[in-house]
Design a protein around this motif. Sequence first.
Motif, PDB file in Angstrom:
ATOM      1  N   UNK A 100      40.763  55.735  40.366  1.00 36.25           N
ATOM      2  CA  UNK A 100      40.624  55.944  38.926  1.00 36.25           C
ATOM      3  C   UNK A 100      41.476  57.128  38.462  1.00 36.25           C
ATOM      4  N   UNK A 101      41.481  58.176  39.265  1.00 38.80           N
ATOM      5  CA  UNK A 101      42.252  59.353  38.868  1.00 38.80           C
ATOM      6  C   UNK A 101      43.754  59.087  38.917  1.00 38.80           C
ATOM      7  N   UNK A 102      44.218  58.281  39.892  1.00 38.41           N
ATOM      8  CA  UNK A 102      45.632  57.904  39.941  1.00 38.41           C
ATOM      9  C   UNK A 102      46.024  57.068  38.724  1.00 38.41           C
ATOM     10  N   UNK A 103      45.133  56.163  38.328  1.00 35.93           N
ATOM     11  CA  UNK A 103      45.398  55.356  37.130  1.00 35.93           C
ATOM     12  C   UNK A 103      45.510  56.230  35.890  1.00 35.93           C
ATOM     13  N   UNK A 104      44.605  57.209  35.776  1.00 37.78           N
ATOM     14  CA  UNK A 104      44.625  58.096  34.607  1.00 37.78           C
ATOM     15  C   UNK A 104      45.886  58.946  34.584  1.00 37.78           C
ATOM     16  N   UNK A 136      55.923  48.123  40.050  1.00 39.56           N
ATOM     17  CA  UNK A 136      56.102  49.564  39.966  1.00 39.56           C
ATOM     18  C   UNK A 136      55.396  50.220  41.147  1.00 39.56           C
ATOM     19  N   UNK A 137      55.831  51.416  41.486  1.00 41.42           N
ATOM     20  CA  UNK A 137      55.244  52.136  42.614  1.00 41.42           C
ATOM     21  C   UNK A 137      53.741  52.372  42.429  1.00 41.42           C
ATOM     22  N   UNK A 138      53.295  52.815  41.248  1.00 41.84           N
ATOM     23  CA  UNK A 138      51.849  53.025  41.070  1.00 41.84           C
ATOM     24  C   UNK A 138      51.029  51.746  41.295  1.00 41.84           C
ATOM     25  N   UNK A 139      51.591  50.608  40.867  1.00 37.19           N
ATOM     26  CA  UNK A 139      50.845  49.357  41.039  1.00 37.19           C
ATOM     27  C   UNK A 139      50.776  48.952  42.513  1.00 37.19           C
ATOM     28  N   UNK A 141      50.753  51.077  44.997  1.00 40.53           N
ATOM     29  CA  UNK A 141      49.771  52.002  45.577  1.00 40.53           C
ATOM     30  C   UNK A 141      48.361  51.539  45.260  1.00 40.53           C
ATOM     31  N   UNK A 142      48.145  51.128  43.993  1.00 45.92           N
ATOM     32  CA  UNK A 142      46.817  50.647  43.588  1.00 45.92           C
ATOM     33  C   UNK A 142      46.431  49.378  44.357  1.00 45.92           C
ATOM     34  N   UNK A 143      47.407  48.504  44.595  1.00 47.44           N
ATOM     35  CA  UNK A 143      47.129  47.276  45.342  1.00 47.44           C
ATOM     36  C   UNK A 143      46.713  47.593  46.769  1.00 47.44           C
ATOM     37  N   UNK A 144      47.431  48.518  47.408  1.00 49.42           N
ATOM     38  CA  UNK A 144      47.088  48.917  48.778  1.00 49.42           C
ATOM     39  C   UNK A 144      45.694  49.548  48.825  1.00 49.42           C
ATOM     40  N   UNK A 145      45.426  50.456  47.880  1.00 50.28           N
ATOM     41  CA  UNK A 145      44.109  51.110  47.846  1.00 50.28           C
ATOM     42  C   UNK A 145      43.000  50.103  47.550  1.00 50.28           C
ATOM     43  N   UNK A 146      43.318  49.096  46.747  1.00 46.26           N
ATOM     44  CA  UNK A 146      42.339  48.042  46.462  1.00 46.26           C
ATOM     45  C   UNK A 146      41.995  47.270  47.743  1.00 46.26           C
ATOM     46  N   UNK A 147      43.020  46.951  48.540  1.00 46.63           N
ATOM     47  CA  UNK A 147      42.782  46.259  49.816  1.00 46.63           C
ATOM     48  C   UNK A 147      41.890  47.090  50.739  1.00 46.63           C
ATOM     49  N   UNK A 148      42.179  48.381  50.812  1.00 45.09           N
ATOM     50  CA  UNK A 148      41.363  49.278  51.646  1.00 45.09           C
ATOM     51  C   UNK A 148      39.930  49.315  51.123  1.00 45.09           C
ATOM     52  N   UNK A 149      39.796  49.399  49.788  1.00 43.74           N
ATOM     53  CA  UNK A 149      38.463  49.463  49.178  1.00 43.74           C
ATOM     54  C   UNK A 149      37.661  48.198  49.470  1.00 43.74           C
ATOM     55  N   UNK A 150      38.296  47.042  49.352  1.00 44.88           N
ATOM     56  CA  UNK A 150      37.609  45.775  49.629  1.00 44.88           C
ATOM     57  C   UNK A 150      37.183  45.700  51.095  1.00 44.88           C
TER      58      UNK A 150
END
Length: 197
Positions: A100-104, A136-139, A141-150
């Motif tokens: 969430x903080x990375x998105x913000x 984009x790089x942020x997306x 990163x978010x995709x990778x973190x989403x995989x880890x979170x799942x």
Amino acid sequence: MNHDHHMMSNGDHTMMQGHMNTTMMMKTARNSSMSAINHKHSAHDTSIHEEVHMTFYFGTNGVDILFEAWRVNSVGGMVGACIAVCLVAMLYEGLKVLRESLLKKYAAKEKYSNVNSNGVEPYVETIEPTVSKMLSKPHFIQTFLHLVQVMVSYALMLIFMTYNAYLAISIIFGAGLGYFLFGWKKAVIVDMNEHCH
């Protein structure tokens, strides 16, 4: 004649004894195999009964955690497993806050550059946490973190579903402690001026 009859009786007796010995050997073999099968089934049933629980229980022996190699068979092993599971639950809460903080931060950078180009004071109280570009790089990163979170969330769910009360309490305690340590950051208002100071 009597001699023949006596010989015949001895022959019959020997034949009968041989037949009885064969029958006894067959029965013994059959009983041994049946006993082995019954023992195997009872051991199999016992192992199934020991490993599968459908209600919560407090146990420290024969608890499989995710993998066959991670099998708890002692009090010390259960204490170590509970500490590990608690840490994973804490990190899971931290991971949610990090995403969430990375998105913000990304959204703040986007709005900061847009606002500056228009000459408006760069202060925003609320920011929608969205990533505007797919490639984009942020997306990524978010995709990778989403995989880890799942992955972590399903692992914690499967550990909880062992119905071991010690592990379940550790997950709940870890999630609460993780939220206490990281969750307060969710309420922080993002000030885009912080990039200028």
